[in-house]
Design a protein around this motif. Structure first.
Motif, PDB file in Angstrom:
ATOM      1  N   THR A  30     -60.097 -29.209  11.055  1.00  0.00           N
ATOM      2  CA  THR A  30     -59.471 -30.499  10.791  1.00  0.00           C
ATOM      3  C   THR A  30     -60.409 -31.551  11.382  1.00  0.00           C
ATOM      4  OG1 THR A  30     -58.237 -30.703  12.869  1.00  0.00           O
ATOM      5  CG2 THR A  30     -57.203 -29.404  11.113  1.00  0.00           C
ATOM      6  N   SER A  39     -54.959 -27.751   0.364  1.00  0.00           N
ATOM      7  CA  SER A  39     -56.046 -28.499   1.005  1.00  0.00           C
ATOM      8  C   SER A  39     -57.383 -27.919   0.565  1.00  0.00           C
ATOM      9  CB  SER A  39     -55.911 -28.433   2.521  1.00  0.00           C
ATOM     10  OG  SER A  39     -54.665 -28.953   2.936  1.00  0.00           O
ATOM     11  N   VAL A  47     -54.581 -28.193   6.463  1.00  0.00           N
ATOM     12  CA  VAL A  47     -53.270 -28.854   6.544  1.00  0.00           C
ATOM     13  C   VAL A  47     -53.353 -30.343   6.229  1.00  0.00           C
ATOM     14  CG1 VAL A  47     -52.258 -27.116   8.041  1.00  0.00           C
ATOM     15  CG2 VAL A  47     -53.363 -29.076   9.104  1.00  0.00           C
ATOM     16  N   ALA A  94     -49.430 -32.251   2.695  1.00  0.00           N
ATOM     17  CA  ALA A  94     -48.062 -32.162   3.226  1.00  0.00           C
ATOM     18  C   ALA A  94     -47.411 -30.854   2.802  1.00  0.00           C
ATOM     19  CB  ALA A  94     -47.245 -33.360   2.750  1.00  0.00           C
ATOM     20  N   ASP A 148     -48.907 -27.972   2.465  1.00  0.00           N
ATOM     21  CA  ASP A 148     -49.412 -26.914   3.340  1.00  0.00           C
ATOM     22  C   ASP A 148     -48.704 -26.949   4.692  1.00  0.00           C
ATOM     23  OD1 ASP A 148     -51.065 -26.380   1.250  1.00  0.00           O
ATOM     24  OD2 ASP A 148     -52.935 -26.844   2.295  1.00  0.00           O
ATOM     25  N   ARG A 149     -48.501 -28.128   5.231  1.00  0.00           N
ATOM     26  CA  ARG A 149     -47.831 -28.231   6.527  1.00  0.00           C
ATOM     27  C   ARG A 149     -46.395 -27.718   6.431  1.00  0.00           C
ATOM     28  NH1 ARG A 149     -50.602 -33.186   6.279  1.00  0.00           N
ATOM     29  NH2 ARG A 149     -48.696 -34.364   5.802  1.00  0.00           N
ATOM     30  N   ARG A 150     -45.740 -28.031   5.337  1.00  0.00           N
ATOM     31  CA  ARG A 150     -44.346 -27.605   5.161  1.00  0.00           C
ATOM     32  C   ARG A 150     -44.250 -26.079   5.023  1.00  0.00           C
ATOM     33  NH1 ARG A 150     -43.580 -30.623   1.344  1.00  0.00           N
ATOM     34  NH2 ARG A 150     -43.803 -29.224  -0.445  1.00  0.00           N
ATOM     35  N   ARG A 202     -44.941 -24.230   8.310  1.00  0.00           N
ATOM     36  CA  ARG A 202     -43.786 -24.257   9.214  1.00  0.00           C
ATOM     37  C   ARG A 202     -42.714 -23.260   8.762  1.00  0.00           C
ATOM     38  NH1 ARG A 202     -42.937 -27.229  13.351  1.00  0.00           N
ATOM     39  NH2 ARG A 202     -44.312 -28.968  13.892  1.00  0.00           N
ATOM     40  N   ASP A 209     -46.579 -30.439  16.100  1.00  0.00           N
ATOM     41  CA  ASP A 209     -47.765 -30.537  15.255  1.00  0.00           C
ATOM     42  C   ASP A 209     -49.033 -30.304  16.082  1.00  0.00           C
ATOM     43  OD1 ASP A 209     -46.171 -31.069  13.089  1.00  0.00           O
ATOM     44  OD2 ASP A 209     -46.500 -33.246  13.140  1.00  0.00           O
ATOM     45  N   GLU A 229     -51.811 -27.310  15.480  1.00  0.00           N
ATOM     46  CA  GLU A 229     -53.230 -27.599  15.239  1.00  0.00           C
ATOM     47  C   GLU A 229     -54.107 -26.932  16.294  1.00  0.00           C
ATOM     48  OE1 GLU A 229     -56.286 -31.305  14.348  1.00  0.00           O
ATOM     49  OE2 GLU A 229     -54.133 -31.661  14.498  1.00  0.00           O
TER      50      GLU A 229
END
Length: 495
Positions: A75, A357, A379, A382, A384-386, A389, A417, A421
């Motif tokens: 990232t 991503s 990530v 959004a 991918d982040r969801r 999780r 978060d 990361e």
């Protein structure tokens, strides 16, 4: 061994796909095949280094002499390093021997000529499956495939299996079935406690052919063109610079080194090449752009009683696949598996298998030794982040079920978060940095016959050309790709 001055086929890179391509092309006794590998090599299983033979170790750490190490940006604020195989067999010679195929649905996003029905014969051709037969499995291929029986597994693997079934996930006895989904044993390319890479399964049996030359310790610096036709490669052989002529050049250097080689040879985005003073051979903006990998977060746990490392236990025997997630109950701490890395807890991997991503591999004049700048942009999406999780919650629930048996203890963690990361890693499954597509696709680098667009006599055969990353680890799919591409390359050279 000295490097010949010319060959019909010059195969650049002796990794997973390069070993297959060199072995298959050399089946034609009239074709002179030269395989060039920058890393180490061996001519028989007797000469095979122990860490490459042992499937229960991962020789990918900082102390390994069998890998390339690249600095990367996972990232914008998280730096890391990634390792790629630097030996005959490539990353498939140093990995955990996970040999699961892409699913039928994965191929819906490939060109029609690479549909599941079209590629299935090449999956079958590549393997000898010792557990399953029938129309989906091979029985006479170079790579043996076996799955651990539940009674023989590490206790954590079997507890994970039971917890997943109790949570309502389906049994998935054959993860190489076309529509695999659920919890079940991982197909492994292990035989008699030996890792069977493509170097062992394909290349070594072909070493005696008079028309096949394999040279190691040879670095290919650039592809040589006459106009837009590839005619050879410039190499560094020890301390000497040499030019090797080839009727057809096949690049099998992997999803990092392949786009880097193309860029340094003048194939890529004209704007980027001009900015780095590289003469432009062909403007292909897609080179190095839009790659995908499987991001992974490791959730820690500890055993309630000391757990001895089992010396003949694969790193991953069992996995849960649920849509675009894979949950991996690793059998040991990576401290025990990867020589030279710092102390780590045991962990369960939560892996995003269909991330949105996208990353980039680009020339970087500031990097030492000509290394590229590699940005994963993990990530960034959004979505991918969801999904990540959601995977963490699934893994947490399974770990809680296992903890109730008294086997493990869980630390109290708030999955912020920032924590996610800080634990973010990569599965080292980079794909799609030189994607396959049509000549009208502005992002495409090769066509569906693996030929580089805009030039002649140049093909790419490795995970860099996969149009989408498989929702399983890419190893078995890469071998299939090389099996089929070998025929396409041979036909292109005859045209």
């Amino acid at each position: 061994m000295s490097v010949p001055d010319r060959a019909d086929f010059v195969v650049v890179g002796g990794g997973t796909t390069g070993c297959v391509v060199a072995a298959r092309l050399s089946e034609d006794p009239a074709a002179q095949v030269l395989l060039l590998e920058a890393g180490s090599g061996y001519r028989s299983t007797v000469d095979l280094p122990g860490v490459l033979d042992d499937p229960y170790l991962l020789p990918v750490g900082p102390a390994s002499e069998h890998t390339w190490t690249y600095p990367v940006e996972l990232t914008p604020s998280r730096r890391a390093t990634v390792s790629r195989g630097r030996t005959l067999g490539g990353s498939g010679a140093v990995n955990g021997a996970y040999f699961a195929r892409a699913t039928r649905t994965d191929f819906d996003l490939w060109p029609d000529s690479w549909s599941y029905e079209k590629v299935l014969p090449y999956f079958r051709k590549s393997e000898t499956d010792h557990d399953f037969g029938g129309p989906y499995h091979g029985d006479n291929g170079p790579i043996p495939v076996r799955r651990r029986q539940l009674d023989d597994m590490h206790p954590f693997s079997s507890r994970f299996h039971d917890a997943a079934l109790a949570a309502g996930f389906p049994e998935d006895a054959d993860k190489n079935a076309p529509d695999s989904n659920g919890v079940g044993p991982v197909p492994l390319n292990i035989s008699d406690h030996r890792r069977i890479s493509t170097a062992v399964g394909y290349l070594l049996p072909a070493m005696g052919r008079r028309n096949l030359t394999v040279d190691v310790g040879v670095t290919v610096l650039r592809i040589v063109f006459s106009g837009t036709r590839a005619v050879g490669v410039d190499v560094l052989d020890g301390t000497a610079l040499r030019r090797i002529r080839g009727r057809h050049i096949v690049v099998c250097s992997g999803a990092v080194a392949t786009p880097l080689l193309l860029l340094t040879s003048g194939v890529g985005s004209a704007d980027q090449l001009v900015a780095h003073d590289v003469p432009v051979v062909v403007d292909l903006p897609g080179v190095g752009q839009g790659f995908v990998d499987h991001p992974e977060v490791l959730l820690p746990y500890r055993y309630s009683v000391p757990e001895a490392l089992r010396p003949q236990t694969p790193v991953l025997e069992m996995a849960l696949n649920d849509a675009d997630l894979e949950i991996r109950p690793y059998t040991a701490s990576f401290t025990d598996l990867v020589p030279g890395i710092p102390q780590m807890d045991h962990g369960i991997g939560v892996v995003l298998m269909a991330p949105r991503s996208r990353g980039t591999v680009e020339l970087d004049p500031k990097a030492p030794g000509g290394s590229p700048r590699i940005r994963y942009n993990y990530v960034d999406s959004a979505h991918d982040r969801r999904v990540l999780r959601r995977g963490i919650q699934i893994a947490e629930d399974l770990l809680e079920t296992i903890a109730k048996t008294g086997m493990i203890r869980r630390p109290e963690i708030e999955y912020s978060d920032e924590w996610i990361e800080s634990r973010l890693g990569t599965s080292l499954h980079m794909s799609g940095s030189c994607v396959m597509g049509s000549e009208f696709d502005p992002d495409a680098v090769v066509n569906d016959r693996c030929s580089v667009l805009g030039v002649e006599a140049l093909s790419i055969v490795d995970t860099s050309i996969m149009p989408v990353i498989p929702t399983r680890g890419p190893h078995a799919t890469a071998v299939m790709l090389a099996e089929r591409a070998s025929e396409l390359v041979r036909d292109a050279a005859r045209a």
